[in-house]
Design a protein around this motif. Sequence first.
Motif, PDB file in Angstrom:
ATOM      1  N   UNK A 215       0.820  -1.212   0.000  1.00  0.00           N
ATOM      2  CA  UNK A 215       0.000   0.000   0.000  1.00  0.00           C
ATOM      3  C   UNK A 215       0.857   1.266   0.000  1.00  0.00           C
ATOM      4  N   UNK A 216       1.964   1.240   0.708  1.00  0.00           N
ATOM      5  CA  UNK A 216       2.840   2.410   0.758  1.00  0.00           C
ATOM      6  C   UNK A 216       3.431   2.696  -0.625  1.00  0.00           C
ATOM      7  N   UNK A 223       4.053   1.833  -9.047  1.00  0.00           N
ATOM      8  CA  UNK A 223       3.466   0.690  -8.365  1.00  0.00           C
ATOM      9  C   UNK A 223       1.944   0.785  -8.244  1.00  0.00           C
ATOM     10  N   UNK A 224       1.306   1.597  -9.053  1.00  0.00           N
ATOM     11  CA  UNK A 224      -0.144   1.753  -8.953  1.00  0.00           C
ATOM     12  C   UNK A 224      -0.903   0.775  -9.828  1.00  0.00           C
ATOM     13  N   UNK A 225      -0.326   0.374 -10.924  1.00  0.00           N
ATOM     14  CA  UNK A 225      -0.969  -0.631 -11.778  1.00  0.00           C
ATOM     15  C   UNK A 225      -0.408  -2.019 -11.462  1.00  0.00           C
ATOM     16  N   UNK A 226       0.880  -2.150 -11.652  1.00  0.00           N
ATOM     17  CA  UNK A 226       1.568  -3.390 -11.270  1.00  0.00           C
ATOM     18  C   UNK A 226       2.135  -3.149  -9.880  1.00  0.00           C
ATOM     19  N   UNK A 227       1.482  -3.676  -8.867  1.00  0.00           N
ATOM     20  CA  UNK A 227       1.737  -3.280  -7.488  1.00  0.00           C
ATOM     21  C   UNK A 227       2.872  -4.061  -6.830  1.00  0.00           C
ATOM     22  N   UNK A 228       3.195  -3.614  -5.616  1.00  0.00           N
ATOM     23  CA  UNK A 228       4.241  -4.279  -4.846  1.00  0.00           C
ATOM     24  C   UNK A 228       3.927  -5.729  -4.572  1.00  0.00           C
ATOM     25  N   UNK A 229       2.651  -6.058  -4.344  1.00  0.00           N
ATOM     26  CA  UNK A 229       2.272  -7.446  -4.079  1.00  0.00           C
ATOM     27  C   UNK A 229       2.547  -8.324  -5.294  1.00  0.00           C
ATOM     28  N   UNK A 230       2.252  -7.812  -6.486  1.00  0.00           N
ATOM     29  CA  UNK A 230       2.563  -8.554  -7.702  1.00  0.00           C
ATOM     30  C   UNK A 230       4.063  -8.815  -7.806  1.00  0.00           C
TER      31      UNK A 230
END
Length: 261
Positions: A215-216, A223-230
């Motif tokens: 989220x950060x 990191x808004x489309x392909x995010x940190x979790x991905x």
Amino acid sequence: MKYALLHVSLPFLVCVAVANTSLFNNVMVDLSYEHYAEQVVDSLPGFLAMPFNSIINVVLLGYVVMGLYWLFRKNSSEETKESRYVRQVFALMAIFYAPVQWTRLATMRRAPAVLDQWVTLPIFAWVSVWCSFIEGGASWRPWFALTTQLGSVLSYGLALVHARGFEVALGGHIVYAVHKGVRVHRLYGDHLSQRHLVLALVSCGGFVGLKLLDHWLARYALFQCVTGHFWSKVCDVLQFHFSFCLLTCLSERSQARQKAR
């Protein structure tokens, strides 16, 4: 390979059955899309609601492809049947883990979420088993492997006694696996294995850090489309791969040293 498949599938099915009981009803798991930074696409079916987080677990990608590569990879002609078994068990663990990850994201149900946490522990524990196998001069100790895996599975009980019990158990598994990997590298390693070790550690750090900062990181356009979790899942696949590279390399060196004596 049939023994490796049997020894991975039976415990896995037991965990699946137990996870679908009421035993873990009080375990803290995230069951909403709000847990993830990736935006839900309402027009897509539930199993693809977060397309980037889902696609990493598609059968032809990620864990399965990497697991199949190492499952059927032909190592040196000097590979023993015990060394082959250790490698195949780890590869099958990666393959079995893929549908667990995908099912969790597709259904947002408690049982897959519990199973996603639970099976992570014996996967890290198997790294320690493999390292001990190498340290022992490629001498297979089935009772040690059994007790290590059983202890790892039972350690998920910490999640029943504390809200952060799983994180404590996982942290302990990671620290111990890193300790064993570094130690066995010092015994048999060279520049090649050092590179594999560094890449495995960086990937492990990415797996943990990118997931925690999901989220950060979403505050930034990158990191808004392909995010940190991905990207943490990408790092997870990479840490599997580089762990294979490291441990197969060190297994061959250990076996070669034993034959030279």
